[in-house]
Scaffold this motif. Structure first.
Motif, short mmCIF file in Angstrom:
data_model
loop_
_atom_site.label_atom_id
_atom_site.label_comp_id
_atom_site.label_asym_id
_atom_site.label_seq_id
_atom_site.Cartn_x
_atom_site.Cartn_y
_atom_site.Cartn_z
N LEU A 1 0.80 -1.23 0.00
CA LEU A 1 0.00 0.00 0.00
C LEU A 1 0.83 1.28 0.00
O LEU A 1 0.29 2.36 0.21
CB LEU A 1 -0.97 0.03 1.20
CG LEU A 1 -2.00 -1.10 1.26
CD1 LEU A 1 -2.84 -0.97 2.52
CD2 LEU A 1 -2.89 -1.10 0.03
N PHE A 2 2.13 1.18 -0.27
CA PHE A 2 2.97 2.37 -0.34
C PHE A 2 3.06 2.83 -1.80
O PHE A 2 3.56 2.09 -2.65
CB PHE A 2 4.37 2.10 0.20
CG PHE A 2 4.41 1.96 1.69
CD1 PHE A 2 4.37 3.07 2.50
CD2 PHE A 2 4.49 0.70 2.28
CE1 PHE A 2 4.40 2.95 3.88
CE2 PHE A 2 4.53 0.56 3.66
CZ PHE A 2 4.48 1.69 4.46
N PRO A 3 2.61 4.05 -2.11
CA PRO A 3 2.69 4.53 -3.51
C PRO A 3 4.14 4.80 -3.90
O PRO A 3 4.93 5.30 -3.11
CB PRO A 3 1.87 5.83 -3.48
CG PRO A 3 1.92 6.29 -2.06
CD PRO A 3 1.98 5.05 -1.22
N ASP A 4 4.47 4.47 -5.14
CA ASP A 4 5.81 4.69 -5.66
C ASP A 4 5.90 5.92 -6.56
O ASP A 4 6.99 6.29 -7.00
CB ASP A 4 6.27 3.45 -6.43
CG ASP A 4 6.37 2.23 -5.52
OD1 ASP A 4 7.21 2.25 -4.61
OD2 ASP A 4 5.59 1.28 -5.70
N LEU A 5 4.77 6.53 -6.85
CA LEU A 5 4.71 7.79 -7.58
C LEU A 5 3.33 8.39 -7.34
O LEU A 5 2.46 7.77 -6.73
CB LEU A 5 4.98 7.59 -9.07
CG LEU A 5 3.90 6.99 -9.96
CD1 LEU A 5 4.32 7.11 -11.42
CD2 LEU A 5 3.61 5.54 -9.64
N TYR A 6 3.15 9.62 -7.82
CA TYR A 6 1.88 10.32 -7.64
C TYR A 6 0.94 9.96 -8.79
O TYR A 6 1.32 10.04 -9.96
CB TYR A 6 2.10 11.83 -7.62
CG TYR A 6 2.97 12.31 -6.48
CD1 TYR A 6 2.42 12.65 -5.25
CD2 TYR A 6 4.35 12.42 -6.64
CE1 TYR A 6 3.22 13.10 -4.21
CE2 TYR A 6 5.16 12.86 -5.60
CZ TYR A 6 4.59 13.20 -4.39
OH TYR A 6 5.39 13.63 -3.36
N VAL A 7 -0.29 9.58 -8.45
CA VAL A 7 -1.28 9.22 -9.47
C VAL A 7 -2.58 9.98 -9.21
O VAL A 7 -3.07 10.03 -8.07
CB VAL A 7 -1.57 7.70 -9.46
CG1 VAL A 7 -2.73 7.38 -10.40
CG2 VAL A 7 -0.33 6.92 -9.89
N GLY A 8 -3.11 10.58 -10.26
CA GLY A 8 -4.40 11.24 -10.19
C GLY A 8 -5.27 10.78 -11.35
O GLY A 8 -4.80 10.09 -12.25
N ARG A 9 -6.53 11.17 -11.32
CA ARG A 9 -7.44 10.78 -12.39
C ARG A 9 -8.40 11.92 -12.69
O ARG A 9 -8.93 12.56 -11.78
CB ARG A 9 -8.24 9.53 -12.00
CG ARG A 9 -9.22 9.05 -13.10
CD ARG A 9 -10.07 7.89 -12.62
NE ARG A 9 -9.32 6.67 -12.47
CZ ARG A 9 -9.33 5.65 -13.33
NH1 ARG A 9 -10.07 5.73 -14.43
NH2 ARG A 9 -8.63 4.56 -13.09
N ILE A 10 -8.62 12.16 -13.98
CA ILE A 10 -9.71 13.03 -14.42
C ILE A 10 -10.82 12.10 -14.90
O ILE A 10 -10.74 11.54 -15.99
CB ILE A 10 -9.27 13.97 -15.57
CG1 ILE A 10 -8.11 14.86 -15.12
CG2 ILE A 10 -10.45 14.82 -16.03
CD1 ILE A 10 -7.59 15.77 -16.22
#
Length: 238
Positions: free
Chosen positions: A174-183
């Motif tokens: 559950l540790f993110p390795d980069l930033y992710v977003g969604r439109i």
């Protein structure tokens, strides 16, 4: 002599190292191919801010060699993101596309459901929910690809997932390795409006005023009221 040694060194280097230095990027935008023309405005805006940006269509991802190990479209996208980190040095990812209109569930951009038993409510609990953290948690604790399906049963992110009388679990850090977003746009017009608002906001003067929205459970509210009543009674009793 030094130049010859440097050229020889380049020839012997892995292709990934050469590509990383030739075509390094900060920001990866993944979009349905039909919307790439709308994405161009966001790409140019980010580059004007010094953020090296690349936009890639889903068809290119699905047909790429790096995604061939993906069992479904979501995993193919995740493998592509993994490769983008290692080849281009990507730090940020924007997924573009929400759910298509209609009774049948279908998405412009793949999603991942995770399977848990959420017993936080007194009524029937949710058995699965969406999580874009799946696309950010690329590696496990050992640095290997994190499939979120370590027991290989086709259910992802399982925690006390009940099938019959048996409970199933997956090992997920559950540790993110980069930033992710969604439109989560449902059409081009929505996407264009969101992009316009992003550009307008990022080109405006900084502000120290903001509205922050959150969620609070009714049980928490009742607990706070109960503690407050006890405190008031103690004050009245002296």
């Amino acid at each position: 002599m030094l130049l010859k040694l440097f050229v020889a060194f380049l020839i012997l280097m892995p292709n990934s190292f050469i590509q990383l230095n030739k075509n390094s990027y900060d920001f990866l935008i993944i979009s349905p191919d039909a919307w790439l023309s709308e994405i161009e405005a966001l790409k140019q805006h980010k580059e004007s801010k010094g953020i090296k940006t690349i936009a890639v269509g889903l068809n290119e991802i699905y047909s790429s060699n790096v995604a061939r190990n993906g069992r479904d479209d979501a995993e193919k996208v995740k493998y592509f993101i993994k490769n983008a980190i290692e080849e281009w040095g990507i730090k940020y990812v924007m997924l573009v596309g929400g759910r298509k209109v209609g009774l049948k569930e279908d998405w412009y951009m793949p999603v991942r459901y995770v399977w848990v038993n959420d017993r936080s409510s007194s009524w029937e609990y949710e058995r699965c929910f969406l999580s874009d953290l799946y696309f950010a948690d690329i590696y496990d604790a050992k640095g290997n690809f994190s499939s979120w399906d370590t027991n290989n049963n086709g259910y992802y992110g399982e925690y006390e997932h009940e099938i019959g009388d048996e409970k199933f679990y997956d090992e997920v850090d559950l540790f993110p390795d980069l930033y992710v977003g969604r439109i989560p746009a449902e059409n081009r017009e929505e996407l264009k409006k969101v992009i316009e608002n992003i550009i307008k906001y990022e080109n405006s003067s900084p502000s120290n005023r903001a509205i922050l929205c959150g969620e609070i459970y009714i049980q928490m509210i009742l607990g706070m009221l109960q503690r407050e009543n006890i405190f008031l009674k103690k004050l009245q009793m002296g």
